[in-house]
Motif scaffolding. Structure first.
Motif, PDB file in Angstrom:
ATOM      1  N   THR A  32     112.768  16.168 -34.549  1.00  0.00           N
ATOM      2  CA  THR A  32     113.954  16.110 -33.653  1.00  0.00           C
ATOM      3  C   THR A  32     113.944  17.297 -32.484  1.00  0.00           C
ATOM      4  O   THR A  32     114.051  17.192 -31.393  1.00  0.00           O
ATOM      5  N   GLU A  33     113.328  18.451 -32.933  1.00  0.00           N
ATOM      6  CA  GLU A  33     112.983  19.542 -32.252  1.00  0.00           C
ATOM      7  C   GLU A  33     112.148  19.256 -30.964  1.00  0.00           C
ATOM      8  O   GLU A  33     112.476  19.640 -29.682  1.00  0.00           O
ATOM      9  N   GLN A  34     111.078  18.440 -31.344  1.00  0.00           N
ATOM     10  CA  GLN A  34     110.153  18.106 -30.341  1.00  0.00           C
ATOM     11  C   GLN A  34     110.885  17.382 -29.246  1.00  0.00           C
ATOM     12  O   GLN A  34     110.577  17.418 -28.158  1.00  0.00           O
ATOM     13  N   SER A  35     111.538  16.153 -29.889  1.00  0.00           N
ATOM     14  CA  SER A  35     112.128  15.167 -28.936  1.00  0.00           C
ATOM     15  C   SER A  35     113.045  15.892 -27.991  1.00  0.00           C
ATOM     16  O   SER A  35     113.383  15.475 -26.957  1.00  0.00           O
ATOM     17  N   ARG A  36     113.703  16.565 -28.914  1.00  0.00           N
ATOM     18  CA  ARG A  36     114.763  17.295 -27.901  1.00  0.00           C
ATOM     19  C   ARG A  36     114.446  18.265 -26.940  1.00  0.00           C
ATOM     20  O   ARG A  36     114.955  18.171 -25.850  1.00  0.00           O
ATOM     21  N   LYS A  37     113.339  18.925 -27.167  1.00  0.00           N
ATOM     22  CA  LYS A  37     112.670  19.657 -25.963  1.00  0.00           C
ATOM     23  C   LYS A  37     112.347  19.058 -25.014  1.00  0.00           C
ATOM     24  O   LYS A  37     112.402  19.370 -23.542  1.00  0.00           O
ATOM     25  N   PHE A  38     111.773  17.839 -25.418  1.00  0.00           N
ATOM     26  CA  PHE A  38     111.155  16.942 -24.275  1.00  0.00           C
ATOM     27  C   PHE A  38     112.281  16.396 -23.290  1.00  0.00           C
ATOM     28  O   PHE A  38     112.229  16.683 -21.842  1.00  0.00           O
ATOM     29  N   LEU A  39     113.361  16.255 -23.997  1.00  0.00           N
ATOM     30  CA  LEU A  39     114.287  15.643 -23.114  1.00  0.00           C
ATOM     31  C   LEU A  39     115.235  16.814 -22.212  1.00  0.00           C
ATOM     32  O   LEU A  39     115.468  16.597 -21.119  1.00  0.00           O
ATOM     33  N   HIS A  40     115.057  17.906 -23.018  1.00  0.00           N
ATOM     34  CA  HIS A  40     115.560  19.146 -22.002  1.00  0.00           C
ATOM     35  C   HIS A  40     114.948  19.397 -20.916  1.00  0.00           C
ATOM     36  O   HIS A  40     115.321  19.624 -19.889  1.00  0.00           O
ATOM     37  N   VAL A  41     113.566  19.369 -21.167  1.00  0.00           N
ATOM     38  CA  VAL A  41     112.662  19.851 -19.806  1.00  0.00           C
ATOM     39  C   VAL A  41     112.732  18.716 -18.891  1.00  0.00           C
ATOM     40  O   VAL A  41     112.849  19.062 -17.660  1.00  0.00           O
ATOM     41  N   SER A  42     112.449  17.591 -19.336  1.00  0.00           N
ATOM     42  CA  SER A  42     112.659  16.281 -18.346  1.00  0.00           C
ATOM     43  C   SER A  42     113.676  16.161 -17.550  1.00  0.00           C
ATOM     44  O   SER A  42     113.804  15.719 -16.465  1.00  0.00           O
ATOM     45  N   LEU A 122     115.762  27.831 -15.051  1.00  0.00           N
ATOM     46  CA  LEU A 122     115.980  28.803 -16.239  1.00  0.00           C
ATOM     47  C   LEU A 122     116.158  27.771 -17.600  1.00  0.00           C
ATOM     48  O   LEU A 122     115.856  28.082 -18.276  1.00  0.00           O
ATOM     49  N   LEU A 123     117.394  27.162 -17.168  1.00  0.00           N
ATOM     50  CA  LEU A 123     117.932  26.261 -18.311  1.00  0.00           C
ATOM     51  C   LEU A 123     116.883  25.450 -18.935  1.00  0.00           C
ATOM     52  O   LEU A 123     116.695  25.065 -20.123  1.00  0.00           O
ATOM     53  N   ALA A 124     116.164  24.728 -17.819  1.00  0.00           N
ATOM     54  CA  ALA A 124     115.257  23.842 -18.278  1.00  0.00           C
ATOM     55  C   ALA A 124     114.161  24.476 -18.913  1.00  0.00           C
ATOM     56  O   ALA A 124     113.526  23.644 -20.012  1.00  0.00           O
ATOM     57  N   PHE A 125     113.365  25.507 -18.419  1.00  0.00           N
ATOM     58  CA  PHE A 125     112.207  25.712 -19.025  1.00  0.00           C
ATOM     59  C   PHE A 125     112.386  27.131 -19.873  1.00  0.00           C
ATOM     60  O   PHE A 125     111.723  27.035 -21.099  1.00  0.00           O
ATOM     61  N   ALA A 126     113.105  27.989 -19.636  1.00  0.00           N
ATOM     62  CA  ALA A 126     113.198  29.162 -20.427  1.00  0.00           C
ATOM     63  C   ALA A 126     113.923  29.119 -21.563  1.00  0.00           C
ATOM     64  O   ALA A 126     113.640  29.492 -22.673  1.00  0.00           O
ATOM     65  N   ASP A 127     114.963  28.267 -21.495  1.00  0.00           N
ATOM     66  CA  ASP A 127     115.880  28.022 -22.584  1.00  0.00           C
ATOM     67  C   ASP A 127     115.267  27.254 -23.724  1.00  0.00           C
ATOM     68  O   ASP A 127     115.324  27.324 -24.974  1.00  0.00           O
TER      69      ASP A 127
END
Length: 130
Positions: A32-42, A122-127
């Protein structure tokens, strides 16, 4: 491009990203963490394109309301564990469209896209990295 067409295109792309996220979680074994980060960045990268499509914050508000509604619905109905099934209590995935809209509004009012691009990047990458 007419803003309504851009709105529909971006909503479609968001749907595609959400679908890819679910597939990566289900079929590729992503946590879930990996897929969540994928959606966050994309989703963040997709958000960074908003000034290319819209000159008025009203269209971005419409997009943010629909995206928020979809994310809230999937959160409450537990329909997208690829994003929402974290071990900690988190509603950040649902709230993501709100700061994107606020940054667009501020950038429009200040007549400077820097007020949009910098915080959203910043929200997309740093967070996500944190």
């Amino acid at each position: 491009m007419h803003p309504l067409i851009a709105l529909l295109l971006l909503l479609t792309l968001l749907g595609v990203l959400m679908g890819i996220t679910v597939l990566l979680h289900r079929n590729a074994g992503w946590s879930t963490e990996q897929s969540r980060k994928f959606l966050h960045v994309s989703g963040g990268i997709l958000s960074l394109t908003l000034p290319l499509f819209f000159q008025s914050h009203w269209w971005v508000l419409a997009l943010a309301v629909v995206a928020f509604g979809i994310l809230l619905f999937t959160f409450l109905r537990r329909l997208m564990p690829a994003v929402h099934a974290t071990k900690r209590n988190s509603v950040g995935s649902v709230l993501f469209p709100i700061p994107v809209y606020v940054c667009f509004l501020v950038a429009e009012l200040q007549h400077s896209l820097l007020y949009f691009w910098l915080p959203v990047a910043l929200l997309a990458f740093a967070d996500t990295a944190a």
